[in-house]
Design a protein around this motif. Sequence first.
Motif, PDB file in Angstrom:
ATOM      1  N   LEU A   1       0.911  -1.252   0.112  1.00  0.00           N
ATOM      2  CA  LEU A   1       0.029  -0.062   0.009  1.00  0.00           C
ATOM      3  C   LEU A   1       0.782   1.252   0.139  1.00  0.00           C
ATOM      4  O   LEU A   1       0.522   2.264  -0.754  1.00  0.00           O
ATOM      5  N   LEU A   2       2.047   1.240   0.793  1.00  0.00           N
ATOM      6  CA  LEU A   2       2.661   2.450   0.786  1.00  0.00           C
ATOM      7  C   LEU A   2       3.595   2.515  -0.529  1.00  0.00           C
ATOM      8  O   LEU A   2       3.852   3.649  -1.127  1.00  0.00           O
ATOM      9  N   THR A   3       3.749   1.373  -1.469  1.00  0.00           N
ATOM     10  CA  THR A   3       4.357   1.513  -2.824  1.00  0.00           C
ATOM     11  C   THR A   3       3.488   2.298  -3.621  1.00  0.00           C
ATOM     12  O   THR A   3       3.665   3.077  -4.421  1.00  0.00           O
ATOM     13  N   LEU A   4       2.002   2.028  -3.511  1.00  0.00           N
ATOM     14  CA  LEU A   4       0.957   2.647  -4.290  1.00  0.00           C
ATOM     15  C   LEU A   4       0.824   4.162  -3.921  1.00  0.00           C
ATOM     16  O   LEU A   4       0.948   5.118  -4.551  1.00  0.00           O
ATOM     17  N   VAL A   5       1.192   4.524  -2.791  1.00  0.00           N
ATOM     18  CA  VAL A   5       1.174   5.816  -2.364  1.00  0.00           C
ATOM     19  C   VAL A   5       2.277   6.497  -3.020  1.00  0.00           C
ATOM     20  O   VAL A   5       2.257   7.760  -3.617  1.00  0.00           O
ATOM     21  N   ALA A   6       3.405   5.927  -3.061  1.00  0.00           N
ATOM     22  CA  ALA A   6       4.709   6.428  -3.691  1.00  0.00           C
ATOM     23  C   ALA A   6       4.497   6.618  -5.192  1.00  0.00           C
ATOM     24  O   ALA A   6       4.752   7.697  -5.681  1.00  0.00           O
ATOM     25  N   VAL A   7       3.662   5.872  -5.660  1.00  0.00           N
ATOM     26  CA  VAL A   7       3.523   5.786  -7.240  1.00  0.00           C
ATOM     27  C   VAL A   7       2.684   6.984  -7.460  1.00  0.00           C
ATOM     28  O   VAL A   7       2.690   7.853  -8.440  1.00  0.00           O
ATOM     29  N   ILE A   8       1.333   7.202  -6.817  1.00  0.00           N
ATOM     30  CA  ILE A   8       0.565   8.205  -6.861  1.00  0.00           C
ATOM     31  C   ILE A   8       1.167   9.717  -6.628  1.00  0.00           C
ATOM     32  O   ILE A   8       0.818  10.538  -7.250  1.00  0.00           O
ATOM     33  N   TRP A   9       1.747   9.542  -5.522  1.00  0.00           N
ATOM     34  CA  TRP A   9       2.567  11.132  -5.336  1.00  0.00           C
ATOM     35  C   TRP A   9       3.653  11.405  -6.370  1.00  0.00           C
ATOM     36  O   TRP A   9       3.598  12.437  -7.082  1.00  0.00           O
ATOM     37  N   ALA A  10       4.214  10.447  -7.143  1.00  0.00           N
ATOM     38  CA  ALA A  10       5.178  10.523  -8.226  1.00  0.00           C
ATOM     39  C   ALA A  10       4.392  10.983  -9.257  1.00  0.00           C
ATOM     40  O   ALA A  10       4.702  11.916 -10.198  1.00  0.00           O
ATOM     41  N   SER A  11       3.259  10.434  -9.893  1.00  0.00           N
ATOM     42  CA  SER A  11       2.397  10.604 -11.038  1.00  0.00           C
ATOM     43  C   SER A  11       1.781  12.196 -10.914  1.00  0.00           C
ATOM     44  O   SER A  11       1.651  12.737 -11.791  1.00  0.00           O
ATOM     45  N   ALA A  12       1.615  12.395  -9.599  1.00  0.00           N
ATOM     46  CA  ALA A  12       0.966  13.666  -9.319  1.00  0.00           C
ATOM     47  C   ALA A  12       1.894  14.906  -9.858  1.00  0.00           C
ATOM     48  O   ALA A  12       1.299  15.829 -10.300  1.00  0.00           O
ATOM     49  N   PHE A  13       3.319  14.743  -9.945  1.00  0.00           N
ATOM     50  CA  PHE A  13       4.156  15.975 -10.514  1.00  0.00           C
ATOM     51  C   PHE A  13       3.758  16.026 -11.776  1.00  0.00           C
ATOM     52  O   PHE A  13       3.704  17.333 -12.488  1.00  0.00           O
ATOM     53  N   VAL A  14       3.578  15.067 -12.672  1.00  0.00           N
ATOM     54  CA  VAL A  14       3.054  15.275 -13.962  1.00  0.00           C
ATOM     55  C   VAL A  14       1.752  16.130 -14.118  1.00  0.00           C
ATOM     56  O   VAL A  14       1.732  16.985 -15.104  1.00  0.00           O
ATOM     57  N   ALA A  15       0.718  15.748 -13.364  1.00  0.00           N
ATOM     58  CA  ALA A  15      -0.499  16.344 -13.503  1.00  0.00           C
ATOM     59  C   ALA A  15      -0.212  17.739 -13.027  1.00  0.00           C
ATOM     60  O   ALA A  15      -1.199  18.871 -13.757  1.00  0.00           O
ATOM     61  N   GLN A  16       0.414  17.983 -11.991  1.00  0.00           N
ATOM     62  CA  GLN A  16       0.741  19.353 -11.331  1.00  0.00           C
ATOM     63  C   GLN A  16       1.476  20.275 -12.597  1.00  0.00           C
ATOM     64  O   GLN A  16       1.207  21.290 -12.859  1.00  0.00           O
ATOM     65  N   SER A  17       2.309  19.389 -13.073  1.00  0.00           N
ATOM     66  CA  SER A  17       3.182  20.301 -14.190  1.00  0.00           C
ATOM     67  C   SER A  17       2.249  20.749 -15.314  1.00  0.00           C
ATOM     68  O   SER A  17       2.088  21.795 -15.878  1.00  0.00           O
ATOM     69  N   ARG A  18       1.295  20.039 -15.851  1.00  0.00           N
ATOM     70  CA  ARG A  18       0.467  20.152 -16.879  1.00  0.00           C
ATOM     71  C   ARG A  18      -0.703  21.147 -16.618  1.00  0.00           C
ATOM     72  O   ARG A  18      -1.200  22.171 -17.351  1.00  0.00           O
ATOM     73  N   ALA A  19      -1.025  21.287 -15.301  1.00  0.00           N
ATOM     74  CA  ALA A  19      -2.134  22.066 -14.957  1.00  0.00           C
ATOM     75  C   ALA A  19      -1.528  23.642 -14.895  1.00  0.00           C
ATOM     76  O   ALA A  19      -2.394  24.454 -15.052  1.00  0.00           O
ATOM     77  N   MET A  20      -0.215  23.816 -14.757  1.00  0.00           N
ATOM     78  CA  MET A  20       0.378  25.166 -14.837  1.00  0.00           C
ATOM     79  C   MET A  20       0.183  25.703 -15.980  1.00  0.00           C
ATOM     80  O   MET A  20       0.601  26.901 -16.164  1.00  0.00           O
ATOM     81  N   GLU A  21       0.057  25.105 -17.330  1.00  0.00           N
ATOM     82  CA  GLU A  21      -0.229  25.527 -18.310  1.00  0.00           C
ATOM     83  C   GLU A  21      -1.456  26.538 -18.525  1.00  0.00           C
ATOM     84  O   GLU A  21      -1.606  27.370 -19.634  1.00  0.00           O
TER      85      GLU A  21
END
Length: 297
Positions: free
Chosen positions: A9-29
């Motif tokens: 479950l903690l590994t899944l948390v790490a994956v979600i947090w990591a993928s969020a950087f991509v979403a955050q970057s695209r939202a800044m457009e």
Amino acid sequence: MSRIQANLLLTLVAVIWASAFVAQSRAMEVMGPMMFTGIRFLIGALVVLPLILRERRAPGARTLTASDGGKIAGLGLLLTLGAALQQIGIQHTTVTNAGFLTALYVPLVPLLGWLLLRHWPHWSVWPGALACLVGAFLLSGAHELKIGLGDAWVVASALPWALHVLLIGVVADRMNSPYTVAGGQFLLCGLLGLTWGLVNEPWSWEAVQAAAAPLLYTGVLSVGVAFTAQVVAQRYAHAADAAIILSSETLFTAGFGYVLMGDRLSAAGLLGCGLILGAMLLIQLLPMLRILRPRAA
């Protein structure tokens, strides 16, 4: 829940947090950093709300005091500052850099624990902190002999993140209300971010609609689900397991940046990534050797 299930479950948390950087970057457009931060944390607060209601209605639930509210507000301010600095930095750096530089909070946590709580850290913290600083320098572009603007903002976010990580466990344990603490700080962070964004950033409903997917992904999964899952998993996972597994967020961030954003690292950048990850593992694994070493007869 078994220890293995908690680690997964903690590994899944790490994956979600990591993928969020991509979403955050695209939202800044399409929208400003504080508007984005405010909306996504308000979404996260709504996700946690059912858990808060169940927690408050449970037999023996603690009655919250004004002092408890002040502690939650303090955590919310730290969360707001960390999220805001990070989000501003993401506008001017790569997803990979943001993911690795945010991880500088890992060696900062034991250092601040020594300074603020008088918890003496293991000796491995000192070379680990130095390795992180050198790694950040290499990752940010050693050939230019300077830290980029976006990298500097993300590095600055490491301090409030570290203070937040250091204090949230203490507050949640003393209050015995982890979901209330989580949801309360999400709510304050969301309101502060939204207010700042409405007053100081250009915005429109069209921009909010255009960023709907990143907002929902980071609000529901990164803020609501991942933070909540971390609380649940760390009830069953060994603390050393949790720290090491969550530090893998940096690796997943680089992977998502490579596949989805086209980020590429130079040889110096790869060396910097290796130093930062090595430092995070160093300060977690070496203290375990004393525990695992067989006692003399």
